[in-house]
Design an enzyme around this catalytic site. Structure first.
Site, PDB file in Angstrom:
ATOM      1  N   SER A   1       9.888   5.436   1.557  1.00  0.00           N
ATOM      2  CA  SER A   1       8.725   5.696   0.877  1.00  0.00           C
ATOM      3  C   SER A   1       8.953   6.777  -0.356  1.00  0.00           C
ATOM      4  O   SER A   1       7.993   6.959  -1.237  1.00  0.00           O
ATOM      5  CB  SER A   1       7.739   6.307   1.830  1.00  0.00           C
TER       6      SER A   1
ATOM      7  N   LYS B   1       7.701   5.030  -3.692  1.00  0.00           N
ATOM      8  CA  LYS B   1       6.480   5.239  -4.123  1.00  0.00           C
ATOM      9  C   LYS B   1       6.365   6.048  -5.544  1.00  0.00           C
ATOM     10  O   LYS B   1       5.350   5.913  -6.160  1.00  0.00           O
ATOM     11  CB  LYS B   1       5.556   5.395  -3.207  1.00  0.00           C
TER      12      LYS B   1
ATOM     13  N   SER C   1       1.262   8.598   2.258  1.00  0.00           N
ATOM     14  CA  SER C   1       2.101   7.635   2.168  1.00  0.00           C
ATOM     15  C   SER C   1       1.668   6.285   2.518  1.00  0.00           C
ATOM     16  O   SER C   1       2.395   5.552   3.476  1.00  0.00           O
ATOM     17  CB  SER C   1       3.390   7.860   2.832  1.00  0.00           C
TER      18      SER C   1
END
Length: 307
Positions: free
Chosen positions: A79, A82, A143
């Site tokens: 993640s 992102k 997230s």
């Protein structure tokens, strides 16, 4: 075409400049035994507890590199992806500080994905309108993978088209060892290095909206039940003011972080591939622990090293 003749003095000066530049490059980027250029030496050399596995890189803005450790080969980054998603969305749809931005309709796909037990998601409902800033927060703070893909579709029409933008931005930033294959990072085929992600951290922290969101420990979003809690549990400790966690079985634990040094200088760092092959939770805990030790040591050692 007539040739331009360089006067002897000018020619000698040019040669001297060329020699000086070559010498400078030799000092900054000394060749390795096989003749290839090595990484630059740390601008500030501190005794730091670098992670024993994986890879890491850190710098102090205004002073320079603190160095890197581990083989800088592309690995899954989960993640942490992102951060680039937010960077591209805000480049295409910039927001002023405090601005909510356009309202975006949650589609059925984002709602369907919100109940997945296989990945981190945010509980959004189809048909509800949520502002751009709040969606960025739902992506970066808890997230939400489903929100990352929703933002990608809103921005570019499809996730594939958005991923092409991500890779163009990576190339423009000089992230030569990075490949994005999705907006959320759930794909193990999204890979990068700590030094590449440090380049992105540098740019991301220039954005007021990203900087404010990643510094938020928890928040409430209209239409989303309960408090939204940040996965970065280092916030508020050792001067930490952001950035983004990541974890998966293949990636292990990952953390891109930002902290304020004593005196206010911005410290940036990235730790990747901690405890790969174990559970995502164990990997994230390892990334947080190794990052905390690294940040704490920088905070302790930096003042004396820069007097």
């Amino acid at each position: 075409m007539a040739r331009t003749r360089i006067p002897p003095v000018a020619g000698g000066l040019a040669a001297a400049v060329a020699v000086a530049l070559a010498a400078a490059c030799w000092v900054l980027f000394p060749p390795t035994v096989d003749g290839r250029a090595s990484a630059a030496r740390p601008a500030v050399d501190l005794p730091l507890p670098w992670p024993a596995e994986g890879q890491a890189s850190a710098e102090v803005q205004g002073l320079g590199s603190l160095g890197s450790r581990g083989e800088q080969r592309p690995v899954p980054i989960a993640s942490v992806t992102k951060v680039m998603t937010a960077y591209v969305v805000l480049k295409d749809h910039p927001l002023a500080a405090g601005e909510a931005g356009p309202r975006i309709t949650v589609d059925e796909q984002a709602e369907a994905e919100s109940t997945s037990s296989e990945e981190s998601t945010a509980p959004v409902r189809a048909g509800r309108e949520i502002g751009e800033r709040d969606l960025l927060a739902l992506m970066l703070v808890p997230s939400g993978n489903n929100v990352a893909r929703l933002l990608a579709r809103w921005d570019a029409g499809s996730q594939d088209a958005f991923v092409a933008k991500m890779n163009r931005e990576a190339a423009a930033l000089g992230m030569t060892s990075t490949t994005y294959t999705g907006a959320s990072g759930v794909e193990d085929s999204t890979t990068s290095t700590a030094t590449d992600q440090l380049r992105l951290a540098r740019e991301a922290m220039k954005n007021d909206v990203i900087r404010a969101i990643v510094a938020t420990a928890s928040l409430r979003v209209d239409g989303v039940p309960g408090d939204v809690v940040n996965t970065n549990t280092l916030l508020g400790r050792h001067g930490v003011i952001g950035l983004k966690t990541g974890s998966s079985t293949a990636a292990g634990g990952a953390l891109m972080w930002a902290a304020r040094a004593p005196g206010g200088a911005l410290i940036l760092g990235v730790v990747l591939h901690q405890n790969p092959g174990g559970s995502p939770a164990a990997g994230l805990r390892a990334a947080l622990d190794t990052s905390e030790a690294l940040i704490s040591a920088i905070q302790r050692e930096l003042p004396a090293a820069t007097r």
